[in-house]
Design a protein around this motif. Structure first.
Motif, PDB file in Angstrom:
ATOM      1  N   GLU A  97       0.864  -1.174   0.000  1.00  0.00           N
ATOM      2  CA  GLU A  97       0.000   0.000   0.000  1.00  0.00           C
ATOM      3  C   GLU A  97       0.902   1.227   0.000  1.00  0.00           C
ATOM      4  N   PRO A  98       0.375   2.409  -0.331  1.00  0.00           N
ATOM      5  CA  PRO A  98       1.226   3.594  -0.279  1.00  0.00           C
ATOM      6  C   PRO A  98       1.818   3.754   1.127  1.00  0.00           C
ATOM      7  N   ALA A  99       3.138   3.793   1.209  1.00  0.00           N
ATOM      8  CA  ALA A  99       3.804   3.860   2.510  1.00  0.00           C
ATOM      9  C   ALA A  99       5.060   4.709   2.402  1.00  0.00           C
ATOM     10  N   GLY A 100       5.380   5.359   3.503  1.00  0.00           N
ATOM     11  CA  GLY A 100       6.570   6.187   3.574  1.00  0.00           C
ATOM     12  C   GLY A 100       7.209   6.054   4.938  1.00  0.00           C
ATOM     13  N   LEU A 101       8.171   6.899   5.201  1.00  0.00           N
ATOM     14  CA  LEU A 101       8.929   6.866   6.445  1.00  0.00           C
ATOM     15  C   LEU A 101       8.727   8.182   7.183  1.00  0.00           C
ATOM     16  N   ALA A 102       8.353   8.092   8.462  1.00  0.00           N
ATOM     17  CA  ALA A 102       8.214   9.259   9.328  1.00  0.00           C
ATOM     18  C   ALA A 102       9.310   9.177  10.386  1.00  0.00           C
ATOM     19  N   VAL A 103      10.120  10.218  10.493  1.00  0.00           N
ATOM     20  CA  VAL A 103      11.263  10.213  11.410  1.00  0.00           C
ATOM     21  C   VAL A 103      11.033  11.220  12.535  1.00  0.00           C
ATOM     22  N   ASP A 104      11.268  10.764  13.749  1.00  0.00           N
ATOM     23  CA  ASP A 104      11.204  11.598  14.958  1.00  0.00           C
ATOM     24  C   ASP A 104       9.860  12.293  15.132  1.00  0.00           C
ATOM     25  N   ILE A 105       8.770  11.537  15.005  1.00  0.00           N
ATOM     26  CA  ILE A 105       7.435  12.139  15.074  1.00  0.00           C
ATOM     27  C   ILE A 105       7.080  12.702  16.442  1.00  0.00           C
ATOM     28  N   ALA A 106       7.758  12.290  17.494  1.00  0.00           N
ATOM     29  CA  ALA A 106       7.432  12.804  18.827  1.00  0.00           C
ATOM     30  C   ALA A 106       8.326  13.970  19.221  1.00  0.00           C
ATOM     31  N   THR A 107       9.140  14.444  18.286  1.00  0.00           N
ATOM     32  CA  THR A 107      10.056  15.543  18.564  1.00  0.00           C
ATOM     33  C   THR A 107       9.431  16.845  18.067  1.00  0.00           C
ATOM     34  N   GLU A 108       9.177  17.763  18.994  1.00  0.00           N
ATOM     35  CA  GLU A 108       8.553  19.025  18.618  1.00  0.00           C
ATOM     36  C   GLU A 108       9.426  19.749  17.593  1.00  0.00           C
ATOM     37  N   ASP A 109       8.837  20.109  16.474  1.00  0.00           N
ATOM     38  CA  ASP A 109       9.527  20.803  15.386  1.00  0.00           C
ATOM     39  C   ASP A 109      10.739  20.050  14.857  1.00  0.00           C
TER      40      ASP A 109
END
Length: 135
Positions: A97-109
């Protein structure tokens, strides 16, 4: 010697500030060892905007911020150490399925998303592969 995760976090900060080379950011992501939380026998991911995002972190501090929000009862979060290239070249296409990578999502800004587009994921997994666009 600078750790790969620290170098990636620096490139992310540059891009979020509107400077730096996007290709250098993608290259740094591919070379970096990322920490990917494990859940339900696989890698932790979230769906948003029609995309499944594999979530990864540049270091244990960034992973700990995530764990505070998502680990039931403050339990430790198990994780795998994976090269960014392996995530986008092997894991993402295997999801079907369409998928990507999210890095450091819990880091503000400090978060950065690598979407399923040509130049980041293999053409066969890119949502824009038929458009002739190159990143």
């Amino acid at each position: 010697m600078e750790q790969a995760g620290t170098a990636l976090a620096g490139r992310i900060a540059e891009r979020r500030a509107g400077v730096g080379d996007p290709r250098a950011l993608v290259g740094e992501m591919r070379r970096s060892v990322l920490l990917v939380p494990l859940a339900d026998g696989g890698l932790w991911s979230a769906r948003s905007g029609g995309v499944r995002w594999v979530c990864a972190f540049t270091d244990e501090a960034a992973l700990a911020r995530f764990a505070l929000l998502h680990a039931p009862g403050g339990r430790p979060v198990e994780y795998a150490e994976l090269l960014g290239a392996r995530i986008v070249d092997e894991v993402v296409p295997s999801l079907g399925e369409p998928a990507g990578l999210a890095v450091d999502i819990a880091t503000e800004d400090g978060s950065m998303f690598f979407p399923p587009v040509v130049g980041i994921v293999p053409d066969g997994a890119a949502v824009d592969a038929g458009e002739g666009v190159r990143a």
